[in-house]
Design a protein around this motif. Structure first.
Motif, PDB file in Angstrom:
ATOM      1  N   GLY A 102       0.786  -1.230   0.000  1.00 28.21           N
ATOM      2  CA  GLY A 102       0.000   0.000   0.000  1.00 28.21           C
ATOM      3  C   GLY A 102       0.815   1.275   0.000  1.00 28.21           C
ATOM      4  O   GLY A 102       0.248   2.369   0.088  1.00 28.21           O
ATOM      5  N   ALA A 103       2.130   1.178  -0.092  1.00 21.96           N
ATOM      6  CA  ALA A 103       2.995   2.358  -0.197  1.00 21.96           C
ATOM      7  C   ALA A 103       3.962   2.139  -1.360  1.00 21.96           C
ATOM      8  O   ALA A 103       5.163   1.916  -1.159  1.00 21.96           O
ATOM      9  CB  ALA A 103       3.754   2.587   1.103  1.00 21.96           C
ATOM     10  N   PRO A 104       3.444   2.190  -2.604  1.00 22.59           N
ATOM     11  CA  PRO A 104       4.271   1.827  -3.755  1.00 22.59           C
ATOM     12  C   PRO A 104       5.323   2.851  -4.145  1.00 22.59           C
ATOM     13  O   PRO A 104       6.189   2.551  -4.953  1.00 22.59           O
ATOM     14  CB  PRO A 104       3.238   1.680  -4.884  1.00 22.59           C
ATOM     15  N   ARG A 105       5.256   4.043  -3.542  1.00 20.26           N
ATOM     16  CA  ARG A 105       6.207   5.082  -3.944  1.00 20.26           C
ATOM     17  C   ARG A 105       6.650   5.906  -2.750  1.00 20.26           C
ATOM     18  O   ARG A 105       5.828   6.450  -2.023  1.00 20.26           O
ATOM     19  CB  ARG A 105       5.567   6.008  -4.982  1.00 20.26           C
ATOM     20  N   VAL A 106       7.937   5.974  -2.538  1.00 21.38           N
ATOM     21  CA  VAL A 106       8.553   6.864  -1.559  1.00 21.38           C
ATOM     22  C   VAL A 106       9.674   7.586  -2.278  1.00 21.38           C
ATOM     23  O   VAL A 106      10.585   6.953  -2.807  1.00 21.38           O
ATOM     24  CB  VAL A 106       9.106   6.095  -0.341  1.00 21.38           C
ATOM     25  N   GLN A 107       9.595   8.915  -2.324  1.00 19.30           N
ATOM     26  CA  GLN A 107      10.544   9.691  -3.125  1.00 19.30           C
ATOM     27  C   GLN A 107      10.952  10.950  -2.384  1.00 19.30           C
ATOM     28  O   GLN A 107      10.117  11.612  -1.757  1.00 19.30           O
ATOM     29  CB  GLN A 107       9.903  10.064  -4.472  1.00 19.30           C
ATOM     30  N   LEU A 108      12.222  11.302  -2.470  1.00 21.75           N
ATOM     31  CA  LEU A 108      12.719  12.535  -1.878  1.00 21.75           C
ATOM     32  C   LEU A 108      12.854  13.580  -2.975  1.00 21.75           C
ATOM     33  O   LEU A 108      13.612  13.396  -3.934  1.00 21.75           O
ATOM     34  CB  LEU A 108      14.065  12.299  -1.195  1.00 21.75           C
ATOM     35  N   LEU A 109      12.123  14.691  -2.831  1.00 20.91           N
ATOM     36  CA  LEU A 109      12.161  15.779  -3.800  1.00 20.91           C
ATOM     37  C   LEU A 109      13.195  16.819  -3.389  1.00 20.91           C
ATOM     38  O   LEU A 109      13.791  16.751  -2.313  1.00 20.91           O
ATOM     39  CB  LEU A 109      10.774  16.431  -3.909  1.00 20.91           C
ATOM     40  N   GLY A 111      14.864  20.038  -1.865  1.00 18.66           N
ATOM     41  CA  GLY A 111      14.580  20.783  -0.649  1.00 18.66           C
ATOM     42  C   GLY A 111      14.250  19.934   0.548  1.00 18.66           C
ATOM     43  O   GLY A 111      13.792  20.444   1.572  1.00 18.66           O
ATOM     44  N   GLY A 112      14.440  18.616   0.431  1.00 16.31           N
ATOM     45  CA  GLY A 112      14.172  17.749   1.570  1.00 16.31           C
ATOM     46  C   GLY A 112      12.700  17.443   1.786  1.00 16.31           C
ATOM     47  O   GLY A 112      12.295  17.079   2.892  1.00 16.31           O
ATOM     48  N   VAL A 113      11.889  17.586   0.728  1.00 17.87           N
ATOM     49  CA  VAL A 113      10.464  17.273   0.800  1.00 17.87           C
ATOM     50  C   VAL A 113      10.245  15.835   0.341  1.00 17.87           C
ATOM     51  O   VAL A 113      10.701  15.450  -0.739  1.00 17.87           O
ATOM     52  CB  VAL A 113       9.641  18.232  -0.082  1.00 17.87           C
ATOM     53  N   ALA A 114       9.562  15.057   1.141  1.00 14.60           N
ATOM     54  CA  ALA A 114       9.331  13.644   0.825  1.00 14.60           C
ATOM     55  C   ALA A 114       7.910  13.425   0.325  1.00 14.60           C
ATOM     56  O   ALA A 114       6.969  14.070   0.789  1.00 14.60           O
ATOM     57  CB  ALA A 114       9.581  12.780   2.057  1.00 14.60           C
ATOM     58  N   VAL A 115       7.777  12.502  -0.612  1.00 13.22           N
ATOM     59  CA  VAL A 115       6.476  12.080  -1.123  1.00 13.22           C
ATOM     60  C   VAL A 115       6.276  10.617  -0.737  1.00 13.22           C
ATOM     61  O   VAL A 115       7.126   9.773  -1.037  1.00 13.22           O
ATOM     62  CB  VAL A 115       6.392  12.221  -2.653  1.00 13.22           C
ATOM     63  N   VAL A 116       5.145  10.330  -0.087  1.00 13.97           N
ATOM     64  CA  VAL A 116       4.757   8.956   0.204  1.00 13.97           C
ATOM     65  C   VAL A 116       3.398   8.728  -0.448  1.00 13.97           C
ATOM     66  O   VAL A 116       2.422   9.382  -0.090  1.00 13.97           O
ATOM     67  CB  VAL A 116       4.672   8.682   1.718  1.00 13.97           C
ATOM     68  N   GLU A 117       3.342   7.835  -1.418  1.00  8.76           N
ATOM     69  CA  GLU A 117       2.088   7.514  -2.088  1.00  8.76           C
ATOM     70  C   GLU A 117       1.408   6.355  -1.375  1.00  8.76           C
ATOM     71  O   GLU A 117       2.034   5.321  -1.129  1.00  8.76           O
ATOM     72  CB  GLU A 117       2.350   7.138  -3.546  1.00  8.76           C
ATOM     73  N   LEU A 118       0.132   6.537  -1.043  1.00  3.97           N
ATOM     74  CA  LEU A 118      -0.669   5.480  -0.439  1.00  3.97           C
ATOM     75  C   LEU A 118      -1.672   5.021  -1.492  1.00  3.97           C
ATOM     76  O   LEU A 118      -2.608   5.759  -1.825  1.00  3.97           O
ATOM     77  CB  LEU A 118      -1.396   5.984   0.809  1.00  3.97           C
ATOM     78  N   ALA A 119      -1.492   3.847  -2.022  1.00  5.46           N
ATOM     79  CA  ALA A 119      -2.331   3.394  -3.143  1.00  5.46           C
ATOM     80  C   ALA A 119      -2.282   1.873  -3.246  1.00  5.46           C
ATOM     81  O   ALA A 119      -1.318   1.254  -2.806  1.00  5.46           O
ATOM     82  CB  ALA A 119      -1.835   4.032  -4.444  1.00  5.46           C
ATOM     83  N   SER A 133       4.997   1.987   8.293  1.00  3.15           N
ATOM     84  CA  SER A 133       6.020   2.456   9.245  1.00  3.15           C
ATOM     85  C   SER A 133       7.389   2.515   8.578  1.00  3.15           C
ATOM     86  O   SER A 133       8.174   3.430   8.815  1.00  3.15           O
ATOM     87  CB  SER A 133       6.064   1.531  10.460  1.00  3.15           C
ATOM     88  N   ALA A 134       7.667   1.539   7.728  1.00  5.49           N
ATOM     89  CA  ALA A 134       8.947   1.535   7.017  1.00  5.49           C
ATOM     90  C   ALA A 134       9.050   2.710   6.051  1.00  5.49           C
ATOM     91  O   ALA A 134      10.128   3.269   5.830  1.00  5.49           O
ATOM     92  CB  ALA A 134       9.109   0.213   6.260  1.00  5.49           C
ATOM     93  N   ALA A 135       7.911   3.132   5.426  1.00  4.20           N
ATOM     94  CA  ALA A 135       7.924   4.219   4.448  1.00  4.20           C
ATOM     95  C   ALA A 135       8.049   5.598   5.138  1.00  4.20           C
ATOM     96  O   ALA A 135       8.559   6.540   4.513  1.00  4.20           O
ATOM     97  CB  ALA A 135       6.651   4.173   3.616  1.00  4.20           C
ATOM     98  N   GLY A 136       7.577   5.815   6.365  1.00  3.03           N
ATOM     99  CA  GLY A 136       7.631   7.164   6.957  1.00  3.03           C
ATOM    100  C   GLY A 136       8.071   7.142   8.394  1.00  3.03           C
ATOM    101  O   GLY A 136       7.539   7.880   9.223  1.00  3.03           O
ATOM    102  N   SER A 227      -1.299  18.946  -8.493  1.00  2.00           N
ATOM    103  CA  SER A 227      -1.330  19.026  -7.031  1.00  2.00           C
ATOM    104  C   SER A 227       0.036  18.786  -6.394  1.00  2.00           C
ATOM    105  O   SER A 227       0.382  19.427  -5.394  1.00  2.00           O
ATOM    106  CB  SER A 227      -2.355  18.033  -6.472  1.00  2.00           C
ATOM    107  N   LEU A 228       0.817  17.873  -6.943  1.00  2.00           N
ATOM    108  CA  LEU A 228       2.131  17.613  -6.360  1.00  2.00           C
ATOM    109  C   LEU A 228       3.033  18.832  -6.486  1.00  2.00           C
ATOM    110  O   LEU A 228       3.733  19.196  -5.527  1.00  2.00           O
ATOM    111  CB  LEU A 228       2.780  16.395  -7.024  1.00  2.00           C
ATOM    112  N   ASP A 229       3.027  19.487  -7.642  1.00  2.00           N
ATOM    113  CA  ASP A 229       3.845  20.692  -7.823  1.00  2.00           C
ATOM    114  C   ASP A 229       3.418  21.790  -6.859  1.00  2.00           C
ATOM    115  O   ASP A 229       4.263  22.487  -6.270  1.00  2.00           O
ATOM    116  CB  ASP A 229       3.748  21.197  -9.263  1.00  2.00           C
TER     117      ASP A 229
END
Length: 241
Positions: A102-109, A111-119, A133-136, A227-229
């Motif tokens: 359920g967390a197929p994407r974890v990415q660091l953008l 400026g130190g901003v993280a994206v965690v996709e729940l899908a 817990s492992a993703a965030g 929305s992400l931008d």
């Protein structure tokens, strides 16, 4: 080669009507809908041989009175168990296994901003606790949080966005969501058909209401594709300040 299970619409309709009258959270609407389904059956509206087509026709009728999007006859391409709730749980388990928990994407953008996709959905806690817990694991409870929404965000995902918004913990960025707030249960009526019937009415203690029919309204409205931008820019500005 397996022989397709014969579709007999009448038993499916009769059982759907029974489940409505016994379990639907709004009894008066349940009576209206049960009567509608039986009338439509008598008129021959459900005289189809295809389970997917029957699911489409019945769902349209089920949602015609109050627009409850959790009230539906779902089609499953893969045959499912006749055990109560098995269809939903089996399909959910397949989605869970194919989406890295359920967390197929974890990415660091930048400026130190993280994206965690729940899908593609929010899964039961007993399944999802470890991968989430492992993703965030180091996120904490005070960092700025932005939730992205679209017109396909539905049900439990809406509840997460709505509750975080009401608590003032997150800013919702994107589009209004689909608007399904009623918790439901599922009953398999045929190897390819499952009736889902809302059995409760969610009430948020802060707003004294929910997102049923209206959807979660974003704090920062924009197209879902942008929305992400937008959220990234907001996060960078917040961190810079």
């Amino acid at each position: 080669m397996t022989t397709p299970t014969r579709l007999a619409p009448a038993p499916v309709i009769d059982e759907t009507a029974r489940l409505l009258t016994e379990h639907y959270v709004f009894p008066e609407i349940a009576e209206q809908l049960a009567g509608l389904l039986k009338r439509r059956l008598t008129e021959g509206a459900y005289d189809v041989d295809d389970a997917e087509e029957l699911a489409r026709l019945v769902t349209a009728d089920l949602q015609s009175v109050n627009g409850d999007r959790h009230l539906r006859l779902k089609h499953h391409a893969t045959p499912v168990s006749l055990k109560q709730g098995a269809a939903t749980r089996d399909a959910m388990r397949r989605d869970f296994d194919s989406s890295l928990g359920g967390a197929p994407r974890v990415q660091l953008l930048d400026g130190g901003v993280a994206v965690v996709e729940l899908a593609p959905m929010l899964f039961p806690l007993e399944w999802a606790a470890e991968p989430l817990s492992a993703a965030g694991a180091r996120f904490g409870g005070s960092k700025p949080l932005y939730v992205l929404s679209s017109d396909s965000t539905f049900s439990a995902a809406e509840e997460l966005a709505y509750d975080l918004q009401q608590l003032g913990r997150a800013v919702v960025v994107g589009e209004p969501t689909r608007g399904g707030a009623h918790p439901c249960q599922g009953w398999t009526l045929h190897p390819h058909l499952e009736a889902t019937v809302p059995i409760g009415h969610a009430i948020n203690p802060l707003s004294s209401t929910n997102w049923e029919g209206t959807g979660v309204q974003p704090d920062i409205p924009c197209a879902a594709t942008d929305s992400l931008d937008h959220a990234h820019a907001l996060a960078l500005a917040r961190l810079a300040g």
